[in-house]
Design an enzyme around this catalytic site. Structure first.
Site, PDB file in Angstrom:
ATOM      1  N   LYS A  49     -11.019  -4.403   9.146  1.00  0.00           N
ATOM      2  CA  LYS A  49      -9.722  -4.177   9.803  1.00  0.00           C
ATOM      3  C   LYS A  49      -9.632  -5.011  11.079  1.00  0.00           C
ATOM      4  O   LYS A  49      -8.577  -5.569  11.400  1.00  0.00           O
ATOM      5  CB  LYS A  49      -9.523  -2.688  10.116  1.00  0.00           C
ATOM      6  CG  LYS A  49      -9.353  -1.785   8.913  1.00  0.00           C
ATOM      7  CD  LYS A  49      -8.129  -2.093   8.069  1.00  0.00           C
ATOM      8  CE  LYS A  49      -6.832  -1.733   8.743  1.00  0.00           C
ATOM      9  NZ  LYS A  49      -5.672  -1.899   7.833  1.00  0.00           N
ATOM     10  N   THR A  53      -6.319   0.491  12.616  1.00  0.00           N
ATOM     11  CA  THR A  53      -7.016   1.734  12.941  1.00  0.00           C
ATOM     12  C   THR A  53      -7.667   1.672  14.319  1.00  0.00           C
ATOM     13  O   THR A  53      -8.007   0.580  14.799  1.00  0.00           O
ATOM     14  CB  THR A  53      -8.109   1.992  11.872  1.00  0.00           C
ATOM     15  OG1 THR A  53      -8.972   3.019  12.331  1.00  0.00           O
ATOM     16  CG2 THR A  53      -8.956   0.762  11.607  1.00  0.00           C
ATOM     17  N   ASP A  54      -7.896   2.832  14.908  1.00  0.00           N
ATOM     18  CA  ASP A  54      -8.619   2.874  16.190  1.00  0.00           C
ATOM     19  C   ASP A  54     -10.112   2.581  15.999  1.00  0.00           C
ATOM     20  O   ASP A  54     -10.830   2.345  16.968  1.00  0.00           O
ATOM     21  CB  ASP A  54      -8.428   4.237  16.868  1.00  0.00           C
ATOM     22  CG  ASP A  54      -8.969   5.416  16.061  1.00  0.00           C
ATOM     23  OD1 ASP A  54      -9.314   5.237  14.872  1.00  0.00           O
ATOM     24  OD2 ASP A  54      -9.043   6.531  16.620  1.00  0.00           O
ATOM     25  N   GLU A  55     -10.566   2.585  14.728  1.00  0.00           N
ATOM     26  CA  GLU A  55     -12.002   2.392  14.489  1.00  0.00           C
ATOM     27  C   GLU A  55     -12.462   0.991  14.879  1.00  0.00           C
ATOM     28  O   GLU A  55     -13.659   0.744  15.031  1.00  0.00           O
ATOM     29  CB  GLU A  55     -12.346   2.700  13.023  1.00  0.00           C
ATOM     30  CG  GLU A  55     -11.997   4.134  12.673  1.00  0.00           C
ATOM     31  CD  GLU A  55     -12.531   4.597  11.336  1.00  0.00           C
ATOM     32  OE1 GLU A  55     -13.585   4.108  10.905  1.00  0.00           O
ATOM     33  OE2 GLU A  55     -11.885   5.454  10.719  1.00  0.00           O
ATOM     34  N   GLY A 106       0.820  -1.221   0.000  1.00  0.00           N
ATOM     35  CA  GLY A 106       0.000   0.000   0.000  1.00  0.00           C
ATOM     36  C   GLY A 106       0.849   1.264   0.000  1.00  0.00           C
ATOM     37  O   GLY A 106       0.408   2.321   0.440  1.00  0.00           O
ATOM     38  N   GLY A 107       2.066   1.154  -0.542  1.00  0.00           N
ATOM     39  CA  GLY A 107       3.010   2.284  -0.492  1.00  0.00           C
ATOM     40  C   GLY A 107       2.708   3.397  -1.469  1.00  0.00           C
ATOM     41  O   GLY A 107       3.392   4.418  -1.455  1.00  0.00           O
ATOM     42  N   ALA A 108       1.689   3.220  -2.336  1.00  0.00           N
ATOM     43  CA  ALA A 108       1.325   4.326  -3.229  1.00  0.00           C
ATOM     44  C   ALA A 108       0.116   5.087  -2.694  1.00  0.00           C
ATOM     45  O   ALA A 108      -0.435   5.952  -3.373  1.00  0.00           O
ATOM     46  CB  ALA A 108       1.034   3.794  -4.639  1.00  0.00           C
ATOM     47  N   PHE A 146      -1.801   7.113   0.854  1.00  0.00           N
ATOM     48  CA  PHE A 146      -1.508   8.280   1.699  1.00  0.00           C
ATOM     49  C   PHE A 146      -0.383   7.989   2.714  1.00  0.00           C
ATOM     50  O   PHE A 146       0.721   8.557   2.639  1.00  0.00           O
ATOM     51  CB  PHE A 146      -2.810   8.679   2.402  1.00  0.00           C
ATOM     52  CG  PHE A 146      -2.700   9.635   3.543  1.00  0.00           C
ATOM     53  CD1 PHE A 146      -1.871  10.745   3.482  1.00  0.00           C
ATOM     54  CD2 PHE A 146      -3.469   9.438   4.697  1.00  0.00           C
ATOM     55  CE1 PHE A 146      -1.802  11.640   4.545  1.00  0.00           C
ATOM     56  CE2 PHE A 146      -3.401  10.327   5.758  1.00  0.00           C
ATOM     57  CZ  PHE A 146      -2.563  11.415   5.691  1.00  0.00           C
ATOM     58  N   TYR A 171     -15.852  -1.235   7.021  1.00  0.00           N
ATOM     59  CA  TYR A 171     -14.404  -0.940   7.026  1.00  0.00           C
ATOM     60  C   TYR A 171     -13.765  -1.398   8.328  1.00  0.00           C
ATOM     61  O   TYR A 171     -12.804  -2.175   8.331  1.00  0.00           O
ATOM     62  CB  TYR A 171     -14.167   0.562   6.819  1.00  0.00           C
ATOM     63  CG  TYR A 171     -12.751   0.999   7.177  1.00  0.00           C
ATOM     64  CD1 TYR A 171     -11.647   0.511   6.478  1.00  0.00           C
ATOM     65  CD2 TYR A 171     -12.504   1.898   8.220  1.00  0.00           C
ATOM     66  CE1 TYR A 171     -10.346   0.899   6.816  1.00  0.00           C
ATOM     67  CE2 TYR A 171     -11.222   2.290   8.559  1.00  0.00           C
ATOM     68  CZ  TYR A 171     -10.137   1.785   7.850  1.00  0.00           C
ATOM     69  OH  TYR A 171      -8.851   2.161   8.185  1.00  0.00           O
ATOM     70  N   GLY A 225       1.280   5.128   3.289  1.00  0.00           N
ATOM     71  CA  GLY A 225       2.369   4.303   2.758  1.00  0.00           C
ATOM     72  C   GLY A 225       3.409   5.121   2.009  1.00  0.00           C
ATOM     73  O   GLY A 225       4.615   4.872   2.133  1.00  0.00           O
TER      74      GLY A 225
HETATM   75  N1  LIG Z   1      -5.761   7.389   6.975  1.00  0.00           N
HETATM   76  C1  LIG Z   1      -5.937   7.238   8.261  1.00  0.00           C
HETATM   77  O1  LIG Z   1      -6.312   8.180   8.959  1.00  0.00           O
HETATM   78  C2  LIG Z   1      -5.630   5.914   8.932  1.00  0.00           C
HETATM   79  C3  LIG Z   1      -5.656   5.845  10.313  1.00  0.00           C
HETATM   80  C4  LIG Z   1      -5.333   4.631  10.934  1.00  0.00           C
HETATM   81  C5  LIG Z   1      -5.001   3.538  10.173  1.00  0.00           C
HETATM   82  N2  LIG Z   1      -5.005   3.625   8.830  1.00  0.00           N
HETATM   83  C6  LIG Z   1      -4.605   2.409   8.063  1.00  0.00           C
HETATM   84  O2  LIG Z   1      -3.406   2.722   7.400  1.00  0.00           O
HETATM   85  C7  LIG Z   1      -3.344   2.019   6.153  1.00  0.00           C
HETATM   86  C8  LIG Z   1      -3.110   2.999   5.028  1.00  0.00           C
HETATM   87  O3  LIG Z   1      -4.187   3.927   5.011  1.00  0.00           O
HETATM   88  P1  LIG Z   1      -4.207   5.143   3.992  1.00  0.00           P
HETATM   89  O4  LIG Z   1      -5.002   6.216   4.601  1.00  0.00           O
HETATM   90  O5  LIG Z   1      -2.840   5.411   3.488  1.00  0.00           O
HETATM   91  O6  LIG Z   1      -5.069   4.487   2.818  1.00  0.00           O
HETATM   92  P2  LIG Z   1      -5.097   4.826   1.256  1.00  0.00           P
HETATM   93  O7  LIG Z   1      -6.450   4.401   0.804  1.00  0.00           O
HETATM   94  O8  LIG Z   1      -4.646   6.208   0.994  1.00  0.00           O
HETATM   95  O9  LIG Z   1      -3.996   3.848   0.649  1.00  0.00           O
HETATM   96  C9  LIG Z   1      -4.153   2.451   0.637  1.00  0.00           C
HETATM   97  C10 LIG Z   1      -3.269   1.878  -0.468  1.00  0.00           C
HETATM   98  O10 LIG Z   1      -3.443   0.454  -0.426  1.00  0.00           O
HETATM   99  C11 LIG Z   1      -3.561  -0.007  -1.758  1.00  0.00           C
HETATM  100  N3  LIG Z   1      -4.356  -1.233  -1.762  1.00  0.00           N
HETATM  101  C12 LIG Z   1      -5.647  -1.389  -1.385  1.00  0.00           C
HETATM  102  N4  LIG Z   1      -6.021  -2.672  -1.551  1.00  0.00           N
HETATM  103  C13 LIG Z   1      -4.943  -3.339  -2.056  1.00  0.00           C
HETATM  104  C14 LIG Z   1      -4.711  -4.666  -2.468  1.00  0.00           C
HETATM  105  N5  LIG Z   1      -5.681  -5.581  -2.425  1.00  0.00           N
HETATM  106  N6  LIG Z   1      -3.486  -5.001  -2.927  1.00  0.00           N
HETATM  107  C15 LIG Z   1      -2.491  -4.080  -2.999  1.00  0.00           C
HETATM  108  N7  LIG Z   1      -2.664  -2.791  -2.661  1.00  0.00           N
HETATM  109  C16 LIG Z   1      -3.884  -2.411  -2.189  1.00  0.00           C
HETATM  110  C17 LIG Z   1      -4.284   1.102  -2.506  1.00  0.00           C
HETATM  111  O11 LIG Z   1      -4.050   1.006  -3.895  1.00  0.00           O
HETATM  112  C18 LIG Z   1      -3.682   2.350  -1.873  1.00  0.00           C
HETATM  113  O12 LIG Z   1      -2.540   2.791  -2.580  1.00  0.00           O
HETATM  114  C19 LIG Z   1      -4.657   1.256   6.032  1.00  0.00           C
HETATM  115  O13 LIG Z   1      -4.433  -0.073   6.424  1.00  0.00           O
HETATM  116  C20 LIG Z   1      -5.587   1.966   7.002  1.00  0.00           C
HETATM  117  O14 LIG Z   1      -6.534   1.070   7.517  1.00  0.00           O
HETATM  118  C21 LIG Z   1      -5.296   4.776   8.179  1.00  0.00           C
END
Ligand SMILES: NC(=O)c1ccc[n+]([C@@H]2O[C@H](COP(=O)([O-])OP(=O)(O)OC[C@H]3O[C@@H](n4cnc5c(N)ncnc54)[C@H](O)[C@@H]3O)[C@@H](O)[C@H]2O)c1
Length: 332
Positions: free
Chosen positions: A162, A133-135, A7-9, A11, A158, A13
């Site tokens: 998680k 996530t805290d959710e 998921g490095g592409a 937010f 969601y 990541g």
């Molecule tokens: N954004 C927040 O506030 C927040 C808070 C707590 C935890 N998180 C967790 O952090 C992680 C990243 O969140 P984010 O906000 O960067 O999300 P995001 O939606 O911006 O990025 C997620 C990335 O995962 C990739 N992805 C999704 N499904 C995939 C699959 N099956 N195979 C390969 N790649 C896949 C997407 O293409 C995307 O680039 C998530 O696991 C999320 O649950 C996010």
């Protein structure tokens, strides 16, 4: 050391990969991401030509392809962030959330286990960090905060997906002795977040002179953490977190949605100053609430502070302004 980031592409990541790449000059990184609508590879421009960074487009639901990647790259550590992440999308279409978040996490764990565990049952050195996530803890009333001891009570597809992934990760430690650690973090903000999320939505709609949508009466409360603080915490937990443990991460920074939206409007008033009658707040419009909208999230981050010495140190005001400026450049 070979580090696999999923998921490095997205937010968090992309912010994390840039952070880790700069911090660990000996490490090699492989980013696997299916490139969903939420991704943008340009977020990785600063490292894309590095000979220590590689990208592979891959859906972690595709177990055979994932196996080939793991066997080829031979990771010593995994930061697992790939997930469907937007609550509203999970309400309108939950299935991709079960596929990516539950099945995808299982595939990754199982292929890592098969690669890392030797025939005699011993393990090669490794570490698997699961980013959650805290959710998963459901919602709070006016008082209290989530901690590692809070029972799970996910309310949306969601958060349920998680929570499911967290339990599978937990079981791989308990059953197989895998070296896993899980983090449960509050709402992040900062550069690279997809348009659909609250802060980019406020800035984009305001700059376009459109109504700024706020769910219900904007009374819901979230604890906001700057994404780069989160990246530091993830790095620390990966390096020093106790095997099999979980760590909640938060900013100790609670905001009612409506107050945060007004704060962003005030920053835009100062930075741009072209809101109706001189104030972007005039664009705020209350819209029908999200079904099952959790009222309040808050984090008691004392464990990570006491055990690992981490707390959110950056100034919220400064980083919110910096974030607003980043989106202004994207949208103007
Ligand atoms: N954004 C927040 O506030 C927040 C808070 C707590 C935890 N998180 C967790 O952090 C992680 C990243 O969140 P984010 O906000 O960067 O999300 P995001 O939606 O911006 O990025 C997620 C990335 O995962 C990739 N992805 C999704 N499904 C995939 C699959 N099956 N195979 C390969 N790649 C896949 C997407 O293409 C995307 O680039 C998530 O696991 C999320 O649950 C996010």
């Amino acid at each position: 050391m070979n580090i696999l980031v999923t998921g490095g592409a997205g937010f968090i990541g992309s912010n994390l990969l840039c952070y880790l790449h700069d911090r660990y000059s000996e490490a090699e990184f492989l980013n696997i991401d299916k490139l969903s609508y939420a991704s943008d590879l340009s977020y990785l421009n600063s490292i894309k030509t590095s000979n220590r960074y590689r990208f592979k487009k891959l859906d972690i639901v595709d177990r055979d392809a994932l196996r080939d990647i793991i066997r080829g790259f031979e990771p010593d550590g995994v930061f697992h962030l790939a997930a469907e992440s937007h609550v509203d999308n999970s309400i309108s279409g939950p299935e991709p959330f079960i596929q990516s978040n539950v099945v995808g996490t299982f595939n990754l764990l199982e292929e890592c286990r098969r690669f890392w565990q030797q025939e005699d049952g011993n393990w090669n050195p490794h570490r698997f960090l699961h980013v959650s996530t805290d959710e998963v803890y459901g919602e709070l009333g006016d008082e209290g905060a989530f901690s590692e001891k809070t029972p799970y009570a996910p309310n949306s597809p969601y958060s349920a997906s998680k929570a499911g992934s967290d339990f599978i990760v937990r079981s791989y430690h308990h059953t197989y002795g895998m070296n896993v650690v899980t983090t449960n973090c509050s709402n992040n903000f900062g550069p690279h977040q997809h348009d659909e999320k609250l802060i980019p939505t406020v800035i984009r709609t305001a700059l376009n002179g459109k109504e700024i949508p706020v769910y219900g009466k904007g009374e819901n409360v979230r604890d906001w953490l700057y994404v780069k603080d989160h990246c530091e915490a993830l790095d620390l937990v990966f390096q020093q977190g106790k095997k099999g443990d979980t760590y909640v991460i938060g900013g100790n920074n609670e905001w009612k949605n409506i107050d945060l939206v007004k704060k962003i409007c005030d920053i835009l008033n100062e930075e741009v100053g072209e809101g109706p009658e001189g104030d972007y707040k005039n664009l705020i419009t209350f819209v029908m609430d999200r079904p099952g909208h959790d009222f309040r999230y808050a984090i008691d981050a004392s464990k990570i502070k006491e055990e690992l010495g981490w707390s959110a140190t950056r100034s919220f005001e400064d980083h919110l302004r910096e974030t607003v400026r980043w989106y202004m450049e994207q949208y103007q």
